[in-house]
Motif scaffolding. Structure first.
Motif, short mmCIF file in Angstrom:
data_model
loop_
_atom_site.label_atom_id
_atom_site.label_comp_id
_atom_site.label_asym_id
_atom_site.label_seq_id
_atom_site.Cartn_x
_atom_site.Cartn_y
_atom_site.Cartn_z
N ALA A 2 -29.39 28.04 63.94
CA ALA A 2 -28.99 26.66 64.24
C ALA A 2 -27.48 26.52 64.26
O ALA A 2 -26.92 25.79 65.11
N GLN A 3 -26.80 27.21 63.38
CA GLN A 3 -25.34 27.17 63.37
C GLN A 3 -24.76 27.77 64.66
O GLN A 3 -23.81 27.22 65.24
N GLN A 4 -25.32 28.83 65.11
CA GLN A 4 -24.84 29.46 66.34
C GLN A 4 -25.13 28.59 67.55
O GLN A 4 -24.33 28.53 68.50
N GLN A 5 -26.27 27.91 67.53
CA GLN A 5 -26.57 26.99 68.64
C GLN A 5 -25.57 25.83 68.67
O GLN A 5 -25.13 25.40 69.76
N ALA A 6 -25.19 25.32 67.48
CA ALA A 6 -24.19 24.24 67.41
C ALA A 6 -22.83 24.74 67.87
O ALA A 6 -22.10 24.03 68.61
N ALA A 7 -22.47 25.94 67.47
CA ALA A 7 -21.19 26.50 67.89
C ALA A 7 -21.16 26.70 69.40
O ALA A 7 -20.12 26.48 70.05
N LEU A 8 -22.28 27.05 69.97
CA LEU A 8 -22.34 27.21 71.42
C LEU A 8 -22.16 25.86 72.12
O LEU A 8 -21.43 25.76 73.13
N ALA A 9 -22.81 24.83 71.59
CA ALA A 9 -22.65 23.50 72.19
C ALA A 9 -21.20 23.05 72.11
O ALA A 9 -20.65 22.45 73.07
N GLU A 10 -20.56 23.32 71.00
CA GLU A 10 -19.14 22.97 70.85
C GLU A 10 -18.28 23.74 71.84
O GLU A 10 -17.36 23.18 72.47
N SER A 11 -18.55 25.00 72.03
CA SER A 11 -17.78 25.82 72.96
C SER A 11 -18.00 25.35 74.40
O SER A 11 -17.06 25.35 75.21
N GLU A 12 -19.23 24.93 74.72
CA GLU A 12 -19.50 24.42 76.06
C GLU A 12 -18.72 23.13 76.32
O GLU A 12 -18.17 22.93 77.42
N ALA A 13 -18.65 22.25 75.28
CA ALA A 13 -17.89 21.00 75.45
C ALA A 13 -16.40 21.29 75.63
O ALA A 13 -15.74 20.68 76.50
N ALA A 14 -15.87 22.20 74.86
CA ALA A 14 -14.45 22.55 74.98
C ALA A 14 -14.16 23.17 76.34
O ALA A 14 -13.11 22.89 76.96
N TRP A 15 -15.08 23.98 76.82
CA TRP A 15 -14.86 24.58 78.14
C TRP A 15 -14.93 23.54 79.24
O TRP A 15 -14.15 23.57 80.19
N ASN A 16 -15.87 22.59 79.12
CA ASN A 16 -15.95 21.52 80.13
C ASN A 16 -14.66 20.70 80.16
O ASN A 16 -14.15 20.34 81.24
N GLU A 17 -14.11 20.40 78.99
CA GLU A 17 -12.86 19.62 78.93
C GLU A 17 -11.71 20.41 79.55
O GLU A 17 -10.94 19.89 80.37
N ALA A 18 -11.59 21.68 79.18
CA ALA A 18 -10.50 22.50 79.72
C ALA A 18 -10.67 22.69 81.22
O ALA A 18 -9.68 22.71 81.97
N SER A 19 -11.91 22.79 81.69
CA SER A 19 -12.14 22.97 83.12
C SER A 19 -11.77 21.71 83.90
O SER A 19 -11.17 21.78 84.98
N ASP A 20 -12.10 20.52 83.33
CA ASP A 20 -11.74 19.27 84.01
C ASP A 20 -10.23 19.09 84.06
O ASP A 20 -9.66 18.66 85.08
N ASN A 21 -9.54 19.41 82.96
CA ASN A 21 -8.08 19.28 82.93
C ASN A 21 -7.45 20.22 83.96
O ASN A 21 -6.50 19.83 84.68
N ALA A 22 -7.96 21.43 84.03
CA ALA A 22 -7.39 22.37 84.99
C ALA A 22 -7.62 21.91 86.42
O ALA A 22 -6.76 22.09 87.31
#
Length: 367
Positions: A112-132
């Motif tokens: 469950a912790q790894q699944q949460a970390a993955l969701a967090e990483s996906e959100a960070a990547w979406n934000e960085a991708s939109d900014n770029a």
């Protein structure tokens, strides 16, 4: 009488002749009886000659029955307690079947912790991708500096790398969850078990042993003198300790001879033999068929065993028998292969155990 009195010598001669006549009369019946007894046959017999037959040429050997392959099933993860053991010694299992289960509560929390970390990483990547993406659009108007553009691209790449790392950690945790189950690697029979509920084991620790595919083999020890005669595919007959015979086929011979015993190890696949019939570790005798050859055979009842040696009675002149030593070979249900006599020899067929060397017999035709 007067003549006898006048001649004393003549009297003595007559007395001797009279005495000899008495002896002859007394001795003659006994001599005749002995002569009659000597001429009387000891018993009535039938005679046969050795039969020439084509029999398989075999190599007799001893060896142990072993599992074709014995798979060692161990723990792939460590530090967790066994919560359930589902297989026992003697169980027939199939490939992929669960044999034991580790306690997975901690593993599920980590998942469950790894699944949460993955969701967090996906959100960070979406934000960085939109900014770029926005910066790329502004770059077409020349409103941003090259440093700002480069920084946004690097942030996007870093977010993508963190996302890939989170996915890898999640996959690794899912694998650990899968490894919390001990799985049978092949079809077969459980031959040993050391797994115990509640035990905390280490990675690689043996939990079960599996006889793969329930397949057995006979490992025959053959003399180095016969090594050149062994070929793959030769037929083999193996006799189990209970007297039961099973068929086999030579799979291969060892490439080297044991320097201590000077024997060659031959691996024989046992055909249509289950673990209910034979067990690994059994000692068994067998015969490897290496070809065919002509042999002389006699019925078993024509052979006499005395003092540990085999003999036959050969009919000679005057119907006298002579006891001759022979060497025995293979045997089937009725006949025995013999060496040491010729094919034209006349052998007493039955009742040889009651004869002695030099006895006279009466020969009759066999029924």
């Amino acid at each position: 009488m007067r003549i006898l009195k006048q001649h004393p010598k003549l009297t003595a001669i007559c007395a001797c002749l009279l005495l000899c006549g008495v002896i002859v009369l007394v001795a003659t019946p006994k001599s005749v009886a002995k002569a009659t007894e000597a001429a009387r046959p000891a018993m009535t017999v039938t005679v046969i000659s050795p039969a020439k037959q084509t029999w398989p040429v075999v190599i007799n050997a001893n060896g142990n029955i072993e599992a074709w392959q014995e798979s060692l099933i161990g723990a792939e993860i460590g530090g967790y307690a066994l919560a359930e053991v589902q297989a026992q010694i003697g169980d027939v299992v199939k490939r992929g079947q669960v044999l034991a289960q580790f306690s997975s509560d901690t593993l599920k929390i980590e998942l469950a912790q790894q699944q949460a970390a993955l969701a967090e990483s996906e959100a960070a990547w979406n934000e960085a991708s939109d900014n770029a993406e926005r910066i790329r659009k502004l770059d077409s108007n020349g409103a941003l500096s090259g440093q700002q553009i480069k920084q946004s691209v690097l942030q996007e790449q870093a977010a993508a790398a963190r996302l890939q790392a989170a996915k890898a950690r999640l996959a690794a945790q899912q694998l650990r969850i899968k490894q919390s189950q001990v799985i049978a690697p092949d079809n077969g029979v459980i031959s040993a078990r050391s797994a115990t509920v509640g035990a905390v084991v280490q990675p690689g620790q043996e939990l079960f042993r599996l006889v793969r595919q329930s397949r057995l083999e006979w490992r025959a020890e053959v003399s180095a003198l016969d090594a050149a005669r062994i070929k793959s595919g030769q037929q083999v007959s193996v006799t189990l300790p209970n007297g039961q015979s099973v068929n086999g086929k030579v799979r291969k011979a060892a490439p080297t001879v044991d320097a201590r015993t000077r024997n060659l190890l031959v691996y024989v696949d046992l055909q249509n033999t289950s673990l209910e019939t034979a067990k690994p570790g059994m000692f068994a005798k067998g015969a490897l068929q290496t070809g065919q050859g002509d042999v002389l055979t006699l019925p078993g009842n024509s052979i006499v065993m005395r003092d540990g040696f085999a003999y036959v009675f050969v009919l000679g002149t005057g119907n006298k028998v002579k006891m001759q030593r022979v060497t025995l070979g293979r045997q089937d249900t009725q006949n025995v292969a013999v060496n040491g006599i010729g094919q034209d020899a006349k052998i007493i067929a039955s009742g040889a155990g009651f004869l002695a060397d030099g006895d006279v017999v009466k020969v009759v035709a066999a029924k």
